[in-house]
Design an enzyme around this catalytic site. Structure first.
Site, PDB file in Angstrom:
ATOM      1  N   GLU A 480       0.820  -1.207   0.000  1.00  0.00           N
ATOM      2  CA  GLU A 480       0.000   0.000   0.000  1.00  0.00           C
ATOM      3  C   GLU A 480       0.857   1.262   0.000  1.00  0.00           C
ATOM      4  O   GLU A 480       0.494   2.272  -0.609  1.00  0.00           O
ATOM      5  CB  GLU A 480      -0.951  -0.006   1.196  1.00  0.00           C
ATOM      6  CG  GLU A 480      -1.878  -1.219   1.276  1.00  0.00           C
ATOM      7  CD  GLU A 480      -2.697  -1.457   0.017  1.00  0.00           C
ATOM      8  OE1 GLU A 480      -2.935  -0.490  -0.744  1.00  0.00           O
ATOM      9  OE2 GLU A 480      -3.081  -2.614  -0.223  1.00  0.00           O
ATOM     10  N   HIS A 483       1.786   2.276  -3.434  1.00  0.00           N
ATOM     11  CA  HIS A 483       0.738   2.949  -4.210  1.00  0.00           C
ATOM     12  C   HIS A 483       0.818   4.469  -4.088  1.00  0.00           C
ATOM     13  O   HIS A 483       0.242   5.182  -4.920  1.00  0.00           O
ATOM     14  CB  HIS A 483      -0.639   2.464  -3.772  1.00  0.00           C
ATOM     15  CG  HIS A 483      -1.069   1.178  -4.404  1.00  0.00           C
ATOM     16  ND1 HIS A 483      -0.967   0.953  -5.765  1.00  0.00           N
ATOM     17  CD2 HIS A 483      -1.608   0.051  -3.867  1.00  0.00           C
ATOM     18  CE1 HIS A 483      -1.436  -0.261  -6.036  1.00  0.00           C
ATOM     19  NE2 HIS A 483      -1.818  -0.834  -4.910  1.00  0.00           N
TER      20      HIS A 483
END
Length: 819
Positions: A480, A483
């Protein structure tokens, strides 16, 4: 590109006419009501007509090309408090009072006559219906089309920005002395184009304008996927009001938000990143090209915490007893689909005093100065960019907070809180400047449909990552974090190219995690090879069990990035509920990047990746942007017939497993960690073949201690065995304490339980289906396919317990399996 929409199909329409007009900024003013499960209030849109925006973009690109060695010296956003009062109390004479801060694929059954439904809710607020041309043909009124579904739109009006004190400074033309549409639009044009170093002033004026009185209602209509707004007599986008206010409320069943309870039984609501994105949260322009900024005031009961995509770490302001207001803003333009909100009785998790984990805040990673030689050279539209700030480029760990239900604070302290600093630092050591200035991490409810979701300044993580040690938590956290660069700061211009986000995050999570653990190069490579082995197995399974057309990473081929004349487009399979469970775009994208990194060598590849991030952050890209720049940076001797066309053909535009990957896996030797697993598998097969009564002299098998990924591989190999005795399964469970391992391991263990009808461990399956919903969908299929009455009863019992809270797409897929 003509859009032929099939209402019963699984393609997602993007209806907004972004080629004609663009939203530059949103101001939201919302109330969250848990009793009615409704979010209601206003949203003010500040618009710019498309032709003007395109001209500005061209001039920016030309300036960047001609002055590629010059960097704009812009300041970095700092915490800013811009109060927004409740829009229901605004007047043309504005008063500022710091104490008065306001801080997939189911069949559509909504009422197609949006205004008929809206009038019932609006208590007499008028509206009108008329089909208009969305283009600029001069014969009919211009139509602003916004992406919208599952919303009750109550009223739309023009905002009188000219009545706001101080706005006269934005009127360039002396002849515009009489308040008119042209004057109001000129004010908005000047406001949205303020230079980045005036971002504080700009946010302040946005807030002031958003509270101005209305100066005329606009006609509107809604259908299944859009809100259409027009003004009588406005025939072009230039003539259309550039500041409008929409009064609306969400619906409890809206597909952009999930109303549920947290793990402590307290009510909460969060955005789900669903196939329809945010169009059921607020009317917006969903296509990625519609990059905008926003600020939002959200009011809720004082017991609730409001988290949102915002650059500031917001704190609550009490409005009156029992009600608090939260204010957030962003100054980096991003697609509206990246906006995220979560409201619940979350507790901020803090490190315990004198914890040994305090040392984790140290930053052992020191990127070389050469990594940042591109600092200050930006090609994106102007905004206060961290890549242009000397302090930000060396900030290895950005400020962060962790929120969770009170019952999970201990687990967060034990694992998650200690992992965030080294994972952030590792990411910085690989890619350089963090694109965002801060990070909130929230442990979302059990019904969250995936292990994690990244949004600007905020990350959702599943509770499933908190159990069984640090490995799954660390790898998912790294995924994550990746990202922030690939998916947010640098996004795909065409949503069908998901590999540009998920492929990069999958490839980088291994690199970040190895750096966070400070592994020696050889050990890091062994672990990466083991994970490649696991992903290879998953890719083989996916390509054998999924439709061929959904295995293509670039399904639009040479039409990728194309839209209709108005800017509308269609996302292939965007509403297919099964698509969110597919991993093909993760896996094929990962293997393509791994293939390229192997060809270049890690040092050359990651040096290029930093250069690519600096060149394209703040922008939207297509596959060719990445591939062309990569090939330009590869020495001729390393290209070996590599070309953009070959990569398209082999990797992006074909279903199945890419031929270069097949050749690599056939020729590659198994890594040491995988060989160790094979040796353990052999031992277990031998144990399984032994008679119940062993000879006295026969020695017990001695099993090696295995890493979590090795355990996953071991169980996958054992799943290939036709039969395993319950005695073997009991021994397997005791040897590795499988019930206490992370969710990836426990998932395979549950598969073994189901396959071999190990009834004494059915409790573990039930627990997994209820507590690990992000991963449990596949297990329902396994329980049903066996045609065992007891297993099918178990599946239906678990589904009945969770279906009301379950994610909509997950519930639909499971229901199709069970009934």
């Amino acid at each position: 590109m003509d859009m032929q929409l099939d209402p019963a199909g699984d393609d997602l329409p993007l209806m907004a006419n972004t080629s004609h007009i663009l939203v530059k900024h949103y101001v939201l003013d919302l109330d969250v009501d848990f009793e009615s499960q409704v979010i209601e209030g206003t949203i003010v849109l500040f618009l710019e007509d498309g032709d003007r925006f395109k001209k500005q973009n061209r001039s920016v690109e030309e300036a960047c090309q001609s002055e590629s060695n010059k960097g704009c010296k812009l300041g970095m956003p700092e915490p800013c408090h811009v109060p927004v009062t409740n829009a229901r109390t605004f007047s043309s004479e504005m008063e500022y009072n710091d104490c008065a801060i306001c801080s997939k694929g189911e069949k559509d059954t909504s009422d197609k006559d949006g205004n008929h439904d809206n009038q019932e809710h609006a208590a007499g607020i008028s509206s009108s219906k008329r089909c208009c041309d969305t283009g600029n043909h001069g014969s009919e009124e211009f139509l602003l089309v916004l992406d919208c579904c599952d919303l009750s739109v109550l009223k739309v009006e023009e905002v009188d920005v000219a009545a706001v004190p101080g706005m006269e400074k934005f009127t360039r033309s002396p002849e515009l002395t009489v308040v008119s549409e042209e004057l109001r639009n000129q004010i908005v044009r000047e406001l949205v184009t303020l230079p980045a170093n005036r971002w504080r002033e700009q946010l302040d004026y946005y807030a002031r304008c958003s509270q101005a009185a209305g100066c005329g209602e606009l006609l509107f209509d809604t259908d299944t996927w859009s809100l259409q707004i027009r003004k009588t007599g406005a025939q072009t986008a230039t003539d259309f009001p550039h500041a409008i206010r929409i009064w609306y409320k969400t619906k409890p069943e809206g597909r952009s938000v999930t109303w549920t309870s947290d793990q402590s039984g307290r009510p909460c609501v969060y955005t789900v990143g669903s196939p329809v994105n945010n169009r059921a949260l607020f009317p917006c322009q969903e296509p990625p090209v519609a990059m905008s900024t926003w600020q939002a005031t959200v009011r809720a009961a004082a017991s609730f915490v409001v988290l949102m995509s915002g650059e500031n770490s917001a704190k609550p302001t009490q409005l009156w007893e029992g009600c608090s207001s939260w204010y957030y803003y962003v100054t980096m333009p991003m697609p509206a689909s990246t906006f995220t909100i979560a409201v619940g009785c979350w507790t901020e998790v803090k490190m315990e005093p004198c914890s040994s984990a305090d040392s984790a805040t140290e930053t052992p990673f020191s990127p070389s100065e050469a990594d940042f030689r591109h600092v200050g050279v930006c090609s994106h539209m102007e905004y206060p960019c961290r890549f242009q700030n000397a302090f930000a480029t060396t900030q290895q760990i950005i400020p962060h907070r962790v929120f969770a239900p009170v019952c999970l604070t201990g687990a967060c302290q034990e694992t998650l809180l200690q992992l965030i600093p080294p994972c952030l630092s590792a990411a910085h050591s690989v890619l350089g400047t963090h694109p965002f200035s801060r990070l909130d991490v929230l442990i979302v409810p059990a019904n969250f449909p995936s292990l994690g979701m990244a949004s600007p300044h905020i990350m959702f993580l599943s509770q499933s990552i908190l159990t069984g040690g640090s490995h799954l938590c660390g790898t998912r956290l790294c995924h994550e974090i990746a990202h922030a660069w690939f998916g947010l700061a640098l996004g795909a211009r065409d949503w069908t190219e998901e590999w540009l986000s998920e492929g990069f995050a999958s490839h980088l999570e291994d690199v970040f995690w190895a750096a966070a653990q400070q592994l020696a190069p050889r050990e890091a490579r062994e672990q990466r090879e083991l994970r490649a082995c696991l992903r290879w197995r998953r890719l083989q399974d996916e390509t054998q069990s999924s439709p061929a057309e959904m295995q293509v990473l670039r399904p639009n081929k040479d039409k990728t990035g194309h839209t209709s004349d108005s800017g509308a487009s269609v996302i292939k399979h965007g509403l297919n509920p099964e698509k969110i469970f597919m991993q093909v775009h993760y896996l094929k994208g990962y293997f393509l990047l791994r293939f390229l990194a192997e060809r270049l060598g890690d040092e050359t590849y990651f040096s290029f990746l930093r250069k690519f991030v600096h060149a394209f952050h703040g922008q939207l890209i297509l596959s060719q942007d990445f591939l062309q720049m990569l090939l330009e940076n590869i020495p001729e001797e390393k290209r070996l017939e590599l070309s953009v066309e070959n990569i398209y053909q082999d990797w992006l535009e074909s279903s199945g497993i890419p031929k270069p990957l097949q050749r690599e896996r056939r020729a590659g030797a198994e890594c040491g960690l995988a060989r160790q697993v094979r040796a353990e598998v052999t031992k277990w097969i031998r144990v399984n073949r032994r008679p119940r009564k062993r000879k006295r002299r026969e020695r017990e098998a001695v099993f090696e201690k295995l890493l979590p990924d090795q355990l996953v591989l071991l169980l996958e190999h054992l799943l290939e065995q036709k039969t395993l005795s319950h005695r073997t399964l009991r021994s397997l469970q005791r040897t590795y304490q499988l019930q206490d391992q992370d969710a990836e391991v426990r998932h395979r263990w549950c598969e073994l339980i189901v396959k071999h009808k190990f009834t004494k461990a059915y409790e573990s399956v039930e627990q997994f289906l209820q507590e690990d919903q992000a991963m449990g969908v596949y297990l329902y299929g396994e329980l049903m396919v066996s045609e065992d009455a007891r297993q099918q009863q178990l599946a239906r019992r678990c589904f009945e317990r969770t279906r009301e809270q379950m994610d909509r797409s997950s519930a639909q897929v499971v229901a199709d399996m069970l009934f």
